[in-house]
Write an enzyme that holds these catalytic residues in place. Sequence first.
Site, PDB file in Angstrom:
ATOM      1  N   GLU A 114       0.820  -1.208   0.000  1.00  0.00           N
ATOM      2  CA  GLU A 114       0.000   0.000   0.000  1.00  0.00           C
ATOM      3  C   GLU A 114       0.853   1.258   0.000  1.00  0.00           C
ATOM      4  O   GLU A 114       0.387   2.341   0.356  1.00  0.00           O
ATOM      5  CB  GLU A 114      -0.936  -0.013   1.215  1.00  0.00           C
ATOM      6  CG  GLU A 114      -1.836  -1.243   1.282  1.00  0.00           C
ATOM      7  CD  GLU A 114      -2.779  -1.233   2.463  1.00  0.00           C
ATOM      8  OE1 GLU A 114      -3.216  -0.136   2.867  1.00  0.00           O
ATOM      9  OE2 GLU A 114      -3.105  -2.318   2.982  1.00  0.00           O
ATOM     10  N   GLY A 115       2.119   1.130  -0.395  1.00  0.00           N
ATOM     11  CA  GLY A 115       3.006   2.280  -0.410  1.00  0.00           C
ATOM     12  C   GLY A 115       4.303   1.944  -1.119  1.00  0.00           C
ATOM     13  O   GLY A 115       4.451   0.877  -1.710  1.00  0.00           O
TER      14      GLY A 115
END
Length: 296
Positions: free
Chosen positions: A152-153
């Site tokens: 997610e990053g």
Amino acid sequence: MAMQFLTSLPLFCLLLAALINNSNAAQISIYWGQNGNEGSLADACATGNYGIVNIAFLVTFGNGQTPILNLAGHCDPAANTCTGLSSDIEACQKQGIKVLLSLGGGAGSYVLSSPDDARQVADYLWNNFLGGQSGSRPLGNAVLDGIDFDIEGGTAQYWDELAKALSGFGQQSQKKIYLSAAPQCPFPDAWLDGAIRTGLFDFVWVQFYNNPPCQYSGDANNLINAWNNQWTTIQAGQVFLGLPAAPEAAGSGYIPPDVLTSQVLPSIKASPKYGGVMLWSRQYDQSYSSAIKGSL
């Protein structure tokens, strides 16, 4: 004797068919590890509600960083106290439950800087959590069933290389390494699209929460459209509907169990790729999995 065999043959065929159907049956995947008060891993598996458990998370890895496992209040990897989870993992596996290690999460320091970096991370995962060997396996000697990508990053680069390298270890060892991914529901996913396109993922549990354009928001139209027209078109073994297990488990996207079973599941189960429901997380799953498992 021959007569007994012939009469038992139909029964054998029925049992074989049941086994085959059961192997493809819809199931619940759960995340465990981010709250020390959620009970033990063995307790989670003993509920009988889950087919797959994701141990969350390996929060730091890649780009030369020393890998860091964060299991909240359950144990301290730095003090080597997480090796005791080995017996829990094996207890889950004896019940037919797959146990995966989840990489990433919403907060962490992870990035892959090159294809070679991806292969080095794969080596680390193989030797420390899968079928390889290491003198310092964080979860003890238990061999996990696979790796979950909850990215997610960082960047979107080289996750495909990591998937290929892990899959290669499985082919070399002739022991299946399951790969799963947890993309957000806006399609295609910003981080994992390239990895998913490899076609190597057995399970893709799409996060249909904290994403208003494609989540349940009083009606299920946006969710069902995203499911039918986008996510079930991907090249993957099975696709799961990812949901929060309680209203407080996410900022938005919670679906009451009765609404899920009456309004949502009937519209998405027709897909041959439908695999079941993923829940975030064991901490919040007080009764949700019990309420829905009979309707999967």
